[in-house]
Structure formats: C-alpha cells, structure tokens
Write an enzyme that holds these catalytic residues in place. Structure first.
Site, PDB file in Angstrom:
ATOM      1  N   LYS A 240       0.864  -1.186   0.000  1.00 57.92           N
ATOM      2  CA  LYS A 240       0.000   0.000   0.000  1.00 57.92           C
ATOM      3  C   LYS A 240       0.896   1.229   0.000  1.00 57.92           C
ATOM      4  O   LYS A 240       2.037   1.166   0.456  1.00 57.92           O
ATOM      5  CB  LYS A 240      -0.879   0.010   1.256  1.00 57.92           C
ATOM      6  CG  LYS A 240      -2.123   0.871   1.144  1.00 57.92           C
ATOM      7  CD  LYS A 240      -3.238   0.173   0.414  1.00 57.92           C
ATOM      8  CE  LYS A 240      -4.445   1.067   0.244  1.00 57.92           C
ATOM      9  NZ  LYS A 240      -5.584   0.306  -0.323  1.00 57.92           N
TER      10      LYS A 240
HETATM   11  P1  NAD Z   1     -13.044   7.679  -3.086  1.00 59.95           P
HETATM   12  O1  NAD Z   1     -12.065   8.738  -2.704  1.00 59.95           O
HETATM   13  O2  NAD Z   1     -13.442   7.512  -4.494  1.00 59.95           O
HETATM   14  O3  NAD Z   1     -14.398   7.851  -2.224  1.00 59.95           O
HETATM   15  C1  NAD Z   1     -14.433   7.999  -0.848  1.00 59.95           C
HETATM   16  C2  NAD Z   1     -15.824   8.495  -0.478  1.00 59.95           C
HETATM   17  O4  NAD Z   1     -15.937   8.538   0.952  1.00 59.95           O
HETATM   18  C3  NAD Z   1     -16.143   9.888  -0.966  1.00 59.95           C
HETATM   19  O5  NAD Z   1     -17.519   9.958  -1.296  1.00 59.95           O
HETATM   20  C4  NAD Z   1     -15.867  10.769   0.267  1.00 59.95           C
HETATM   21  O6  NAD Z   1     -16.597  11.978   0.257  1.00 59.95           O
HETATM   22  C5  NAD Z   1     -16.357   9.821   1.345  1.00 59.95           C
HETATM   23  N1  NAD Z   1     -15.784  10.114   2.669  1.00 59.95           N
HETATM   24  C6  NAD Z   1     -14.498  10.405   2.972  1.00 59.95           C
HETATM   25  N2  NAD Z   1     -14.388  10.607   4.297  1.00 59.95           N
HETATM   26  C7  NAD Z   1     -15.616  10.435   4.819  1.00 59.95           C
HETATM   27  C8  NAD Z   1     -16.153  10.510   6.122  1.00 59.95           C
HETATM   28  N3  NAD Z   1     -15.370  10.843   7.170  1.00 59.95           N
HETATM   29  N4  NAD Z   1     -17.466  10.248   6.305  1.00 59.95           N
HETATM   30  C9  NAD Z   1     -18.244   9.947   5.250  1.00 59.95           C
HETATM   31  N5  NAD Z   1     -17.812   9.867   3.992  1.00 59.95           N
HETATM   32  C10 NAD Z   1     -16.509  10.109   3.788  1.00 59.95           C
HETATM   33  O7  NAD Z   1     -12.421   6.323  -2.476  1.00 59.95           O
HETATM   34  P2  NAD Z   1     -12.791   4.825  -2.921  1.00 59.95           P
HETATM   35  O8  NAD Z   1     -11.802   4.372  -3.897  1.00 59.95           O
HETATM   36  O9  NAD Z   1     -14.256   4.723  -3.193  1.00 59.95           O
HETATM   37  O10 NAD Z   1     -12.435   4.062  -1.566  1.00 59.95           O
HETATM   38  C11 NAD Z   1     -13.351   3.970  -0.485  1.00 59.95           C
HETATM   39  C12 NAD Z   1     -12.900   2.846   0.431  1.00 59.95           C
HETATM   40  O11 NAD Z   1     -12.864   1.621  -0.303  1.00 59.95           O
HETATM   41  C13 NAD Z   1     -11.506   3.010   1.036  1.00 59.95           C
HETATM   42  O12 NAD Z   1     -11.489   2.439   2.319  1.00 59.95           O
HETATM   43  C14 NAD Z   1     -10.642   2.188   0.101  1.00 59.95           C
HETATM   44  O13 NAD Z   1      -9.440   1.748   0.726  1.00 59.95           O
HETATM   45  C15 NAD Z   1     -11.575   1.030  -0.182  1.00 59.95           C
HETATM   46  N6  NAD Z   1     -11.251   0.294  -1.406  1.00 59.95           N
HETATM   47  C16 NAD Z   1     -11.195   0.908  -2.608  1.00 59.95           C
HETATM   48  C17 NAD Z   1     -10.925   0.166  -3.750  1.00 59.95           C
HETATM   49  C18 NAD Z   1     -10.915   0.792  -5.115  1.00 59.95           C
HETATM   50  O14 NAD Z   1     -10.782   0.038  -6.093  1.00 59.95           O
HETATM   51  N7  NAD Z   1     -11.071   2.072  -5.255  1.00 59.95           N
HETATM   52  C19 NAD Z   1     -10.673  -1.204  -3.648  1.00 59.95           C
HETATM   53  C20 NAD Z   1     -10.760  -1.818  -2.402  1.00 59.95           C
HETATM   54  C21 NAD Z   1     -11.052  -1.048  -1.286  1.00 59.95           C
END
Ligand code: NAD
Length: 425
Positions: free
Chosen positions: A113
């Site tokens: 990561k």
């Molecule tokens: P992103 O940046 O696209 O979206 C994050 C979302 O969460 C946004 O809508 C943001 O406004 C919201 N957010 C941030 N802080 C917040 C809070 N304190 N309260 C409420 N909402 C909040 O990120 P993503 O890629 O969608 O990732 C989201 C989660 O999924 C993370 O934990 C990431 O590690 C995990 N994840 C992502 C992927 C991927 O392919 N993108 C894969 C596996 C896991």
C-alpha cells in the site's frame, strides 16, 4: 507476546485492529507462532519527502510512503491513498489487509500500500500532477511490474495512475504500462476495472442473501456510507437488482428518501454538482444518522473506523458489507457478530478491485484484452468461490464470524507458501 518493539507500526487504530484480527484468526486456526510473528510486521517500508512547486511559486513538502507487507506469493499489490490522515502505520495496516485479500482470492500477488499525507482537494490539477510524478520517482526503486504494482485508492484515480505510469516509463526509457493498474482504457486499462470493487461488493451481497435465505427486491433497504468510486457503484448495482437505496452520504453528509432514490438521476446530479445536498425528493441526514438507520443492508464504503465502540449499539442493519477497508473496529465487530449481524469482511467484500487489477496486469502482459462481459464473469466466479470457501471455513471452525473465517482462509494459503519457501538465509 507482542514483539512490535519500536511501536511505530502500532500507531494507528487500523494497524492495531488488523493485528488483533490476525491474532484471533491465528488462535482459532492454531497458526505456527513463527509465521504469526512474521505476519504482524511489514517486510519493507519506504518513507519519502515529496517536494513540489505550488502554483503561487512556493515550495511545499509532503510525506509519502510505500509499504510492502508480504511478497511470498508474488509482487506487491495495493492502492495509493492521498488523504490528510495518511500515516506510515495506517499504510502498513492497509498493506497487511492487501496480503490477506490477495491470498484469500487466490491471486499470485503480495500485499502493499502507499500514500501521501495530503488533502488533494486543496491542490490544483498541476500541483497534483507534480506531487504524483515526484512521489513515483521517489519510490521507483521498489515498484515495477515484477516487484510491486500500485493502483488507485482514496483520493487517487485513473489519471493519477496515468501520471505514475508515464513517470516510471520516462525514467526507464520505454513504456511500462504494467507498473500500475487502474489505468485509463487508452493506456492499457481493463474494461470493468473502475466498477469492479463496487460490483464485487454486490456479488458478495447476492451470495449472502442466498446463504441467509432472503430475496433482494423492492422491499430490501440499503444505506451506503461514502459515495466515491466504491460506494456509488455499489449503490447503483443494488438499485439495478431492484433494492431500495434509501440513504447515501459523502464527507459533507448524506441524503435520505424512505422510498428509495432514482439512482440514475442521483448519479447524474452528483456528477454535475459534485455534492449530494439538494438532490430533489431527499432530506438531509448526517453520516452518524445514516450508520444508525434501520436498513437490511449497510455498505460502509468511505474510510476506516466509522463503526466503533461508541456508536455500535445504534447500528441496526442486518447485513453489513465492508466496502471500505477496516470500517468496523475490532471491538465493534465482536459486538455486532454477537448480535447476529452478518458482516461480509473487507478482504472478501471489496476484493473485486484487486481481482480486476490482476486481470488488467495479466491482459497487459499478454497484450490481449478482454470484453467487459468476460471481465465481470471471471470476477464473479472468483469472488463467489471465495465467499463459499469462507462460509465453509466458518462451519469448519465452528464460528459465526466471517472475518475470522476469511482471514483464516487467506492466512492458511500464505502459511503453506511461507513454510515451503522457508526462512532466508
Ligand atoms: P473515493 O475517494 O473515491 O471515495 C471515498 C468516499 O468517501 C467519498 O464519497 C468521500 O466523500 C467519502 N468520505 C471520505 N471521508 C468520509 C467521512 N469521514 N465520512 C463519510 N464519507 C466520507 O475512495 P474509494 O476508492 O471509493 O475508496 C473507499 C474505500 O474503499 C476506502 O477504504 C478504500 O481503501 C476502499 N477500497 C477501494 C478500492 C478501489 O478500487 N477504489 C478497492 C478496495 C477497497
């Protein structure tokens, strides 16, 4: 006995939770204590300073990290996060989760990561590009298609990956698309990668419904916390299945409609306005209220640690699919499992992203690209298979805790591989 002697790894709740959950899985599966101790710490971590020139001419210096937790099964794999709360310990905890996730779903990849402690919303496009290029250059000695392959995470996207790929390629002198995944299609990205994590979450929810014996239909209510790359797709896919998505939120708060949103209209509204507030036929709701809604399915898809000991008593969902990494703290998780809440653990639920990242890497190496239907079919087959292995493991180990069963399945494969490879030198 903990041997994390310096304490640097344990600084974040996410890392501490990951270790607690690993210890619990190790206890249940009677894991070789030597392997357990090795898995509690990352293999390697790089801390870099990332200086960039801001648009006003000043120089700002950010701190960046790349952590490789375990590479027994293959090159490191894991996203790059741009967020103001990023720390070495948090990145290490996320790298550890990647190790178990890749192992659980049978990928020939290890766990890594990366991240930069920065609020990317305060940077211009040019500043973000400079930050990404300098960071890539600073970590270039430990990444590469055969070494460690970054991908998007919170605050980064396909454009970020394009800049990383270009920087790495410029420094080597030829195009090396395989250094990152989650690239734009025009640079060798995979069909279906952008939607893969949210889609995978929904595939595991469909299997959960079959396993628990309920239908997903217009009476099924869903709340989604975090409306980003993962949450928005999961919400859309649940609506396509006929479920009623009654609440969604982002960092600024959420919206609620007890009859369910018109998801197509909501996605178009969010795309245009970059906010949820003001969407027609909805009322405002706070993030805390959303997490406490009486819904059938809750999808926390934002950040870690949002369900903890102080708010767990208010959570009323019957099924929780962990779209985010580590959204439920270890003690809150225990309380929910004791209450009979079915939790689809992060390393299973959100594994769709790394599965299709793996497909992208494979397609790139072969220079032979698949259709979106092929990608989705292969994704579904891998994640559904992993779901059933975890359920079987739950029965075998006489536990009703999917997280422990998923970790056991992931650690078991890794344990065998680590013992076969032995300890160097
Ligand atoms: P992103 O940046 O696209 O979206 C994050 C979302 O969460 C946004 O809508 C943001 O406004 C919201 N957010 C941030 N802080 C917040 C809070 N304190 N309260 C409420 N909402 C909040 O990120 P993503 O890629 O969608 O990732 C989201 C989660 O999924 C993370 O934990 C990431 O590690 C995990 N994840 C992502 C992927 C991927 O392919 N993108 C894969 C596996 C896991």
């Amino acid at each position: 006995m903990s041997i994390l002697n310096s304490g640097i790894w344990e600084a974040s709740p996410l890392y501490k939770n990951a270790v607690l959950q690993l210890e619990e899985a190790g206890r249940v599966m009677k894991l070789d204590p030597n392997v357990l101790e090795r898995l509690k710490r990352p293999k390697r971590a790089l801390i870099v300073s990332v200086p960039i020139r801001l648009d006003d001419g000043a120089v700002a210096v950010f701190e960046g990290y790349r952590v490789q937790h375990n590479m027994t099964l293959g090159p490191g794999k894991g996203g790059i996060r741009y967020h103001q709360d990023v720390s070495l310990s948090e990145v290490a905890g996320l790298a550890m989760l990647m190790t178990f996730k890749c192992s659980l779903v049978g990928l020939p990849l290890g766990g890594a990561k990366g991240g930069i402690c920065v609020d990317p919303t305060r940077l211009s496009r040019l500043e973000k590009q400079s930050l990404t290029r300098r960071y890539t250059s600073e970590i270039n000695m430990i990444i590469g298609p055969d070494k460690d392959i970054p991908a998007p995470d919170i605050g980064t996207d396909a454009q970020t990956m394009a800049w990383m790929m270009d920087t790495f390629s410029q420094e080597q002198g030829y195009a090396i698309p395989g250094v990152v995944t989650g690239k734009p299609l025009d640079l060798g990205g995979s069909h279906g990668r952008a939607e893969s994590t949210g889609r995978g979450v929904v595939y595991t929810i469909i299997e959960t419904a079959k396993h628990l014996g309920f239908d997903i239909d217009e009476n099924t209510t869903v709340a989604v916390h975090g409306f980003g790359k993962v949450g928005s797709v999961a919400a859309e896919e649940m609506a396509l299945l006929g479920a009623k998505v009654v609440a969604v939120s982002d960092v600024d708060g959420g919206i609620y409609n007890r009859n369910g949103f018109n998801m197509k209209a909501l996605l178009a509204y969010y795309q245009k306005n970059r906010r949820l507030a003001g969407f027609p036929e909805s009322e405002p709701i706070t993030n805390d209220e959303l997490l406490a809604l009486k819904v059938d399915i809750l999808i926390p898809a934002a950040i870690d640690g949002v369900i903890h000991s102080k708010n767990v008593a208010k959570v009323k969902a019957k099924v929780i699919a962990e779209g985010a990494n580590g959204p439920i703290n270890a003690d809150a998780h225990k309380a929910l499992v004791e209450r009979g809440v079915f939790i689809i653990p992060d390393i299973l639920s959100n594994a769709g992203g790394v599965i299709v990242s793996y497909f992208e890497w494979v397609q790139g190496m072969q220079n032979f690209f698949w259709s979106e239907a092929e990608v989705n079919e292969k994704l579904k087959s891998i994640i559904v298979n992993a779901f059933h292995r975890v359920v079987d493991g739950m029965h075998r180990h006489k536990t009703n805790d999917m997280k422990t069963a998923a970790l056991i399945a992931g650690v078991d494969r890794l344990n065998r591989a680590m013992l076969l490879r032995g300890l160097f030198p």
